[in-house]
Design a protein around this motif. Structure first.
Motif, PDB file in Angstrom:
ATOM      1  N   SER A 147      -3.594   9.596   7.390  1.00 62.14           N
ATOM      2  CA  SER A 147      -4.582  10.111   8.346  1.00 62.14           C
ATOM      3  C   SER A 147      -4.361   9.574   9.755  1.00 62.14           C
ATOM      4  O   SER A 147      -4.732  10.209  10.731  1.00 62.14           O
ATOM      5  N   ASP A 148      -3.786   8.383   9.879  1.00 62.75           N
ATOM      6  CA  ASP A 148      -3.549   7.747  11.176  1.00 62.75           C
ATOM      7  C   ASP A 148      -2.100   7.257  11.175  1.00 62.75           C
ATOM      8  O   ASP A 148      -1.794   6.208  10.602  1.00 62.75           O
ATOM      9  N   TYR A 149      -1.232   8.008  11.800  1.00 59.97           N
ATOM     10  CA  TYR A 149       0.205   7.746  11.716  1.00 59.97           C
ATOM     11  C   TYR A 149       0.576   6.343  12.197  1.00 59.97           C
ATOM     12  O   TYR A 149       1.311   5.625  11.515  1.00 59.97           O
ATOM     13  N   GLN A 150       0.101   5.942  13.366  1.00 62.55           N
ATOM     14  CA  GLN A 150       0.489   4.638  13.911  1.00 62.55           C
ATOM     15  C   GLN A 150      -0.006   3.488  13.025  1.00 62.55           C
ATOM     16  O   GLN A 150       0.709   2.515  12.806  1.00 62.55           O
TER      17      GLN A 150
ATOM     18  N   PHE B  62      -3.517  -3.065  -4.507  1.00 63.29           N
ATOM     19  CA  PHE B  62      -4.055  -3.127  -3.148  1.00 63.29           C
ATOM     20  C   PHE B  62      -3.997  -1.710  -2.610  1.00 63.29           C
ATOM     21  O   PHE B  62      -3.627  -0.793  -3.344  1.00 63.29           O
ATOM     22  N   GLN B  63      -4.381  -1.503  -1.357  1.00 63.09           N
ATOM     23  CA  GLN B  63      -4.437  -0.148  -0.810  1.00 63.09           C
ATOM     24  C   GLN B  63      -3.730  -0.075   0.525  1.00 63.09           C
ATOM     25  O   GLN B  63      -3.709  -1.048   1.283  1.00 63.09           O
ATOM     26  N   ASP B  64      -3.203   1.101   0.815  1.00 59.57           N
ATOM     27  CA  ASP B  64      -2.674   1.334   2.158  1.00 59.57           C
ATOM     28  C   ASP B  64      -3.851   1.694   3.067  1.00 59.57           C
ATOM     29  O   ASP B  64      -4.997   1.744   2.601  1.00 59.57           O
ATOM     30  N   PRO B  65      -3.626   1.919   4.356  1.00 60.50           N
ATOM     31  CA  PRO B  65      -4.748   2.186   5.256  1.00 60.50           C
ATOM     32  C   PRO B  65      -5.602   3.396   4.889  1.00 60.50           C
ATOM     33  O   PRO B  65      -6.755   3.490   5.298  1.00 60.50           O
ATOM     34  N   ASP B  66      -5.069   4.349   4.109  1.00 65.73           N
ATOM     35  CA  ASP B  66      -5.851   5.514   3.698  1.00 65.73           C
ATOM     36  C   ASP B  66      -6.432   5.373   2.300  1.00 65.73           C
ATOM     37  O   ASP B  66      -6.956   6.329   1.736  1.00 65.73           O
ATOM     38  N   GLY B  67      -6.337   4.180   1.725  1.00 66.35           N
ATOM     39  CA  GLY B  67      -6.897   3.959   0.401  1.00 66.35           C
ATOM     40  C   GLY B  67      -5.974   4.374  -0.733  1.00 66.35           C
ATOM     41  O   GLY B  67      -6.403   4.403  -1.890  1.00 66.35           O
ATOM     42  N   LEU B  68      -4.700   4.704  -0.448  1.00 64.14           N
ATOM     43  CA  LEU B  68      -3.755   5.037  -1.505  1.00 64.14           C
ATOM     44  C   LEU B  68      -3.539   3.790  -2.360  1.00 64.14           C
ATOM     45  O   LEU B  68      -3.189   2.732  -1.840  1.00 64.14           O
ATOM     46  N   PRO B  69      -3.753   3.888  -3.660  1.00 61.26           N
ATOM     47  CA  PRO B  69      -3.567   2.725  -4.516  1.00 61.26           C
ATOM     48  C   PRO B  69      -2.091   2.341  -4.624  1.00 61.26           C
ATOM     49  O   PRO B  69      -1.246   3.170  -4.967  1.00 61.26           O
TER      50      PRO B  69
ATOM     51  N   LEU C  49      -1.750 -11.543   5.811  1.00 58.80           N
ATOM     52  CA  LEU C  49      -1.718 -10.437   6.769  1.00 58.80           C
ATOM     53  C   LEU C  49      -3.024  -9.652   6.788  1.00 58.80           C
ATOM     54  O   LEU C  49      -3.113  -8.595   7.402  1.00 58.80           O
ATOM     55  N   GLY C  50      -4.044 -10.151   6.080  1.00 58.33           N
ATOM     56  CA  GLY C  50      -5.359  -9.527   6.100  1.00 58.33           C
ATOM     57  C   GLY C  50      -5.535  -8.380   5.121  1.00 58.33           C
ATOM     58  O   GLY C  50      -6.499  -7.615   5.235  1.00 58.33           O
TER      59      GLY C  50
ATOM     60  N   SER D 236      -0.613   3.618   9.734  1.00 61.49           N
ATOM     61  CA  SER D 236       0.156   3.615   8.500  1.00 61.49           C
ATOM     62  C   SER D 236       1.595   3.160   8.740  1.00 61.49           C
ATOM     63  O   SER D 236       2.170   2.435   7.928  1.00 61.49           O
ATOM     64  N   LYS D 237       2.175   3.569   9.849  1.00 60.22           N
ATOM     65  CA  LYS D 237       3.529   3.122  10.191  1.00 60.22           C
ATOM     66  C   LYS D 237       3.563   1.600  10.289  1.00 60.22           C
ATOM     67  O   LYS D 237       4.457   0.951   9.732  1.00 60.22           O
ATOM     68  N   ALA D 238       2.574   1.014  10.962  1.00 62.44           N
ATOM     69  CA  ALA D 238       2.505  -0.451  11.085  1.00 62.44           C
ATOM     70  C   ALA D 238       2.331  -1.108   9.714  1.00 62.44           C
ATOM     71  O   ALA D 238       2.945  -2.143   9.429  1.00 62.44           O
ATOM     72  N   PHE D 239       1.516  -0.516   8.853  1.00 59.18           N
ATOM     73  CA  PHE D 239       1.287  -1.088   7.520  1.00 59.18           C
ATOM     74  C   PHE D 239       2.591  -1.119   6.715  1.00 59.18           C
ATOM     75  O   PHE D 239       2.963  -2.148   6.155  1.00 59.18           O
ATOM     76  N   TYR D 240       3.274   0.004   6.645  1.00 58.68           N
ATOM     77  CA  TYR D 240       4.470   0.085   5.806  1.00 58.68           C
ATOM     78  C   TYR D 240       5.660  -0.690   6.392  1.00 58.68           C
ATOM     79  O   TYR D 240       6.503  -1.181   5.647  1.00 58.68           O
ATOM     80  N   THR D 241       5.722  -0.832   7.723  1.00 54.07           N
ATOM     81  CA  THR D 241       6.832  -1.589   8.320  1.00 54.07           C
ATOM     82  C   THR D 241       6.476  -3.053   8.528  1.00 54.07           C
ATOM     83  O   THR D 241       7.205  -3.934   8.092  1.00 54.07           O
ATOM     84  N   ASP D 242       5.338  -3.334   9.165  1.00 49.34           N
ATOM     85  CA  ASP D 242       4.984  -4.720   9.492  1.00 49.34           C
ATOM     86  C   ASP D 242       4.416  -5.487   8.305  1.00 49.34           C
ATOM     87  O   ASP D 242       4.715  -6.668   8.131  1.00 49.34           O
ATOM     88  N   VAL D 243       3.586  -4.844   7.489  1.00 52.97           N
ATOM     89  CA  VAL D 243       2.962  -5.532   6.358  1.00 52.97           C
ATOM     90  C   VAL D 243       3.896  -5.544   5.147  1.00 52.97           C
ATOM     91  O   VAL D 243       4.166  -6.597   4.571  1.00 52.97           O
ATOM     92  N   LEU D 244       4.397  -4.363   4.748  1.00 53.09           N
ATOM     93  CA  LEU D 244       5.256  -4.308   3.569  1.00 53.09           C
ATOM     94  C   LEU D 244       6.724  -4.590   3.886  1.00 53.09           C
ATOM     95  O   LEU D 244       7.520  -4.809   2.981  1.00 53.09           O
TER      96      LEU D 244
END
Length: 127
Positions: free
Chosen positions: A13-16, A114-121, A94-95, A18-26
């Motif tokens: 739902s929010d590209y920036q 855990f969940q990604d920013p859109d609640g994907l399990p 990382l919160g 989610s991009k930060a989550f998958y690159t910076d967090v994961l």
């Protein structure tokens, strides 16, 4: 006939965010990032360490998932890790909220969700 999963596609739902989550967090690395003007959509190809990929898409006003986790379709995405405890510590630092660690009754392996920013399990499953 089939050998392995090539990629999993996720619409966010929010590209920036989610991009930060998958690159910076994961910690996934970017293979390619493309903006498709005709669809007002980004497509981000992310590399998994084993050669698999995640395709992250953005679309204007995507419909929400009807329910979770028992909605028809993809239930969750699981990642293998050497140590569930270590991965949970990194995510917490990382919160990112993580469910309590459980043990698979059939394999004896540790896992958690855990969940990604859109609640994907998302699942961590120990090697």
């Amino acid at each position: 006939m089939v050998e392995r999963i090539h990629h999993v596609a996720i619409i966010c739902s929010d590209y920036q965010r989610s991009k930060a989550f998958y690159t910076d967090v994961l910690g996934l690395s970017i293979i390619a990032e493309n903006y498709r003007e005709s669809r007002d959509s980004y497509k981000l190809d992310l590399a998994l360490p084993n050669g698999g990929q995640i395709e992250l898409f953005s679309f204007p006003n995507p419909p929400e998932r009807p329910s979770r986790p028992e909605a028809q379709g993809l239930r969750h995405l699981a990642f293998v890790t050497d140590s569930v405890e270590a991965a949970v510590s990194e995510l917490n630092a990382l919160g990112v909220e993580v469910e309590p660690i459980r043990v698979d009754e059939f394999t004896g392996k540790k896992f958690t969700f855990f969940q990604d920013p859109d609640g994907l399990p998302l699942e961590l499953y120990e090697k």
